[in-house]
Enzyme design. Structure first.
Site, short mmCIF file in Angstrom:
data_model
loop_
_atom_site.label_atom_id
_atom_site.label_comp_id
_atom_site.label_asym_id
_atom_site.label_seq_id
_atom_site.Cartn_x
_atom_site.Cartn_y
_atom_site.Cartn_z
N LYS A 141 46.95 34.00 45.34
CA LYS A 141 45.52 34.32 45.51
C LYS A 141 44.62 33.26 44.87
O LYS A 141 43.43 33.19 45.18
CB LYS A 141 45.20 35.70 44.94
N ASP A 142 45.18 32.40 44.00
CA ASP A 142 44.40 31.34 43.36
C ASP A 142 44.44 30.04 44.14
O ASP A 142 43.74 29.08 43.78
CB ASP A 142 44.94 31.06 41.95
N ARG B 257 34.76 40.30 45.34
CA ARG B 257 35.42 41.22 46.28
C ARG B 257 35.48 42.62 45.70
O ARG B 257 35.12 43.61 46.37
CB ARG B 257 36.83 40.71 46.58
N ARG B 258 35.91 42.73 44.45
CA ARG B 258 35.98 44.05 43.81
C ARG B 258 34.59 44.62 43.57
O ARG B 258 34.35 45.82 43.76
CB ARG B 258 36.76 43.96 42.49
N ARG C 45 35.71 38.31 32.26
CA ARG C 45 36.52 37.10 32.44
C ARG C 45 37.62 37.07 31.39
O ARG C 45 37.65 37.85 30.47
CB ARG C 45 35.65 35.84 32.27
N ARG D 135 41.45 40.58 28.92
CA ARG D 135 40.69 41.63 29.58
C ARG D 135 41.08 43.01 29.05
O ARG D 135 40.22 43.87 28.82
CB ARG D 135 40.89 41.56 31.10
N CYS E 203 36.63 31.90 45.34
CA CYS E 203 36.23 32.88 44.32
C CYS E 203 34.78 33.32 44.46
O CYS E 203 34.37 34.32 43.90
CB CYS E 203 36.43 32.28 42.93
#
Length: 311
Positions: free
Chosen positions: A82-83, A130-131, A148, A154, A241
């Protein structure tokens, strides 16, 4: 056969867990081979106090590793797919996609069991656009704040009381053996995952055909086809992103089903398109989903985010 393989990896706990997993698989398959981890700090690792959407650029977590590979300082790179941007530097390719972990998003809270339990005005943390867009659509009454840092950072911020809940990828929690922290996982129809979320890829030089053949035992066909559809979709939408878009493909037998989503930042509406077809047409299905989303209003949403026109 190559006797020493150097893996370029980020230094986060999750990146190291993934790279050590690949290292273990290679050494188990080839006992005579030695695998070394080379830790590389990326731009995304250095900038921890600004939302990624504000940093700009693509490949924030891979560019420096790719440059080391092109300089022959490392042989392969292990990435969370995904990165990885849809466009790769000339001379490099994603040669291996391993079996996908849980691709969904996880809800973590020390106070509430589910998103529905959270009272109006409660604070939920994520820096993913997205979230944010999907959360704002599901619960416009919540305070959605930036979060972040690496996965462990987190979780620590949650435990310190900075947030009532946070959203993380279930795959990362599972790989760090922290799955017990999640009280539930969203289904795809509640929160569509990021493109290639949960998939780990191995990037290497196109010229290293012998090394690719050596590592091909780790390639997982079902995941590879799903990720191919998702990344073709991502490339067409020029995503990164900075964009509130999602894409998720699944296989049932030899039928691939792909769902794509584009949303404005405030989550006021969600544009969704779903298409199915033969798994061998994975790239064409991903492209078709992207084109239909653009035609249905996604173009205007994305152009407003990019500040420029999409071809």
């Amino acid at each position: 056969m190559q006797k020493i393989i150097r893996i370029g990896t980020r230094a986060s706990l999750l990146a190291l867990a993934q790279s050590n997993w690949i290292k273990g698989r290679i050494e188990a398959e080839y006992p005579q081979c030695s695998v070394e981890l080379v830790k590389i700090i990326t731009k995304g690792d250095k900038i921890v106090d600004v939302p990624l959407a504000m940093v700009g650029g693509k490949g924030l977590f891979v560019k420096e590793i790719e440059e080391a590979m092109l300089r022959h300082e490392v042989d392969i790179a292990v990435h969370s797919m995904k990165d990885v941007p849809a466009e790769l530097p000339e001379g490099l390719h994603i040669g291996i996609i391993t079996q996908r972990e849980n691709p969904h998003d996880a809800f973590i809270s020390n106070r509430y069991q589910t998103l529905a339990e959270m009272p109006a005005g409660a604070t939920i943390g994520t820096s993913s656009l997205r979230r944010k867009a999907q959360l704002a659509h599901l619960r416009p009454d919540l305070k959605i704040e930036d979060l972040r840092g690496n996965l462990d950072t987190r979780l620590r911020k949650l435990d310190e009381g900075s947030y009532d809940a946070i959203i993380l990828a279930a795959a990362g929690l599972n790989r760090l053996k922290l799955s017990q922290r999640a009280t539930f996982c969203f289904k795809a129809d509640e929160m569509l995952p990021a493109v290639a979320q949960g998939a780990v890829g191995i990037e290497l030089r196109e010229a290293d055909g012998e090394l690719l053949q050596m590592l091909s035992f780790m390639d997982h066909r079902e995941t590879m086809l799903a990720v191919r559809a998702e990344r073709t979709y991502l490339k067409r939408l020029e995503g990164g992103c900075q964009v509130p878009l999602a894409g998720f493909a699944t296989l049932s037998g030899e039928t691939l089903t792909m769902t794509g989503l584009v949303a404005p930042l405030d989550g006021s509406r969600l544009l969704k398109v779903e298409k199915s077809g033969p798994a061998t047409d994975a790239a064409a299905i991903g492209l078709a989903v992207a084109e239909e989303l653009l035609a249905a209003g996604g173009r205007e949403i994305l152009e407003a985010v990019y500040g420029s026109s999409l071809e």
